[in-house]
Enzyme design. Structure first.
Site, PDB file in Angstrom:
ATOM      1  N   SER A 120       0.934  -1.422  -0.409  1.00 55.37           N
ATOM      2  CA  SER A 120       0.090  -0.156   0.169  1.00 55.37           C
ATOM      3  C   SER A 120       0.826   1.032  -0.080  1.00 55.37           C
ATOM      4  O   SER A 120       1.790   1.169   0.616  1.00 55.37           O
ATOM      5  CB  SER A 120      -0.533  -0.462   1.286  1.00 55.37           C
ATOM      6  OG  SER A 120      -1.451   1.333   1.463  1.00 55.37           O
ATOM      7  N   TYR A 158      -1.754  -0.180   9.998  1.00 53.44           N
ATOM      8  CA  TYR A 158      -2.103  -0.474   8.803  1.00 53.44           C
ATOM      9  C   TYR A 158      -0.262  -0.483   8.236  1.00 53.44           C
ATOM     10  O   TYR A 158       0.118  -0.914   7.372  1.00 53.44           O
ATOM     11  CB  TYR A 158      -3.041  -0.042   7.724  1.00 53.44           C
ATOM     12  CG  TYR A 158      -2.615  -0.658   6.683  1.00 53.44           C
ATOM     13  CD1 TYR A 158      -3.284  -2.510   6.426  1.00 53.44           C
ATOM     14  CD2 TYR A 158      -2.980  -0.295   5.241  1.00 53.44           C
ATOM     15  CE1 TYR A 158      -3.788  -2.867   5.065  1.00 53.44           C
ATOM     16  CE2 TYR A 158      -3.460  -0.775   4.352  1.00 53.44           C
ATOM     17  CZ  TYR A 158      -3.873  -1.736   4.020  1.00 53.44           C
ATOM     18  OH  TYR A 158      -3.850  -2.741   2.563  1.00 53.44           O
TER      19      TYR A 158
END
Length: 246
Positions: free
Chosen positions: A144, A157
């Site tokens: 990501s 995350y």
């Protein structure tokens, strides 16, 4: 149809929805036999229906990757059934809370790291011998942009994705001489349930569909693509080099 993926065996984790689902369908569309792994049986059955619609075939593995010991058995099961693995798409992950680092519950943080990082490592360890048996072993670790942007409130995350990119880079260097190509993939913001959870006020219509993202990811698995140890940026449609801090 992409003849390069004919007779290839591809394992996709987190295949019951989102980018994993779309990538599994795209791989099947291009001739690969898809081994779809996810904890949601209903989602896997829907995936199987979609794969059959595009003329492909799949093997379904209902498994919760939080069961780490079970991951160790995946490699042996695939060895017995297929004797090799050509493509790995390590996609399964959880978002965790969008909140200040100091507010994250310890058990939740550990769960995010458990699934996003430790399970990915266990999977790598389990299937590496099978990828080595392929004449063109390819692996994509889905990452990501927050692995680099380190956005406020995305601590769990962001940290997990930075960690799996490090895993991918180390692994790529270790197996390069064995002909296995390993890259991280940044899909960019995509119209998925996870994105909606993270950004509830965002207009989803401005984002690409998971199918569009998958169509750009699958070509990097072709035997002729021998790039390794890089970050494939889906939006830019190119491989990026990692750089030391300056």
């Amino acid at each position: 149809m992409n003849d390069n993926l004919e007779n290839k065996v591809a394992l996709v984790t987190g295949a019951s929805r989102g980018i994993g689902f779309a990538t599994a369908v795209e791989l099947a569309k291009n001739g690969a036999h898809v081994i779809a792994l996810a904890r949601t049986v209903g989602g896997l059955e829907e995936l199987d229906d979609e794969i059959q619609k595009v003329g492909g075939n799949a093997t379904l593995i209902p498994h919760d990757l939080m069961d780490l010991d079970g991951i160790d058995n995946i490699g042996s099961a695939l060895q017995e059934r297929f004797g090799k693995l050509d493509i790995l798409v390590a996609n399964a992950a959880m978002l965790g809370p969008i909140t200040p680092i100091g507010h994250i519950d310890a058990k939740i943080f550990e769960k995010v790291m458990h699934l996003n990082v430790t399970a990915t490592w266990r999977l790598i360890r389990s299937v590496e011998p099978l990828l080595a048996k392929s004449d063109s072993g390819r692996a994509a670790i889905i990452s990501s942009g927050v692995a680099h942007s380190c956005k406020p409130f995305w601590g769990a995350y962001s940290t997990s994705k930075a960690a799996v990119e490090a895993l991918a880079r180390v692994w790529a260097a270790e197996v390069e001489k064995r002909g296995i190509c390993v890259n991280s993939v940044n899909p960019g913001a995509t119209r998925t349930a996870m994105r909606a959870q993270a950004m509830p006020g965002e207009n989803a219509d401005t984002l690409p569909l998971a199918e569009e993202v998958a169509a750009k990811i699958v070509p990097i698995f072709a035997p002729g693509v021998t790039v390794t140890g890089k970050l494939f940026d889906v939006r830019k449609e190119k491989f990026l080099n990692y750089q030391l801090p300056s």
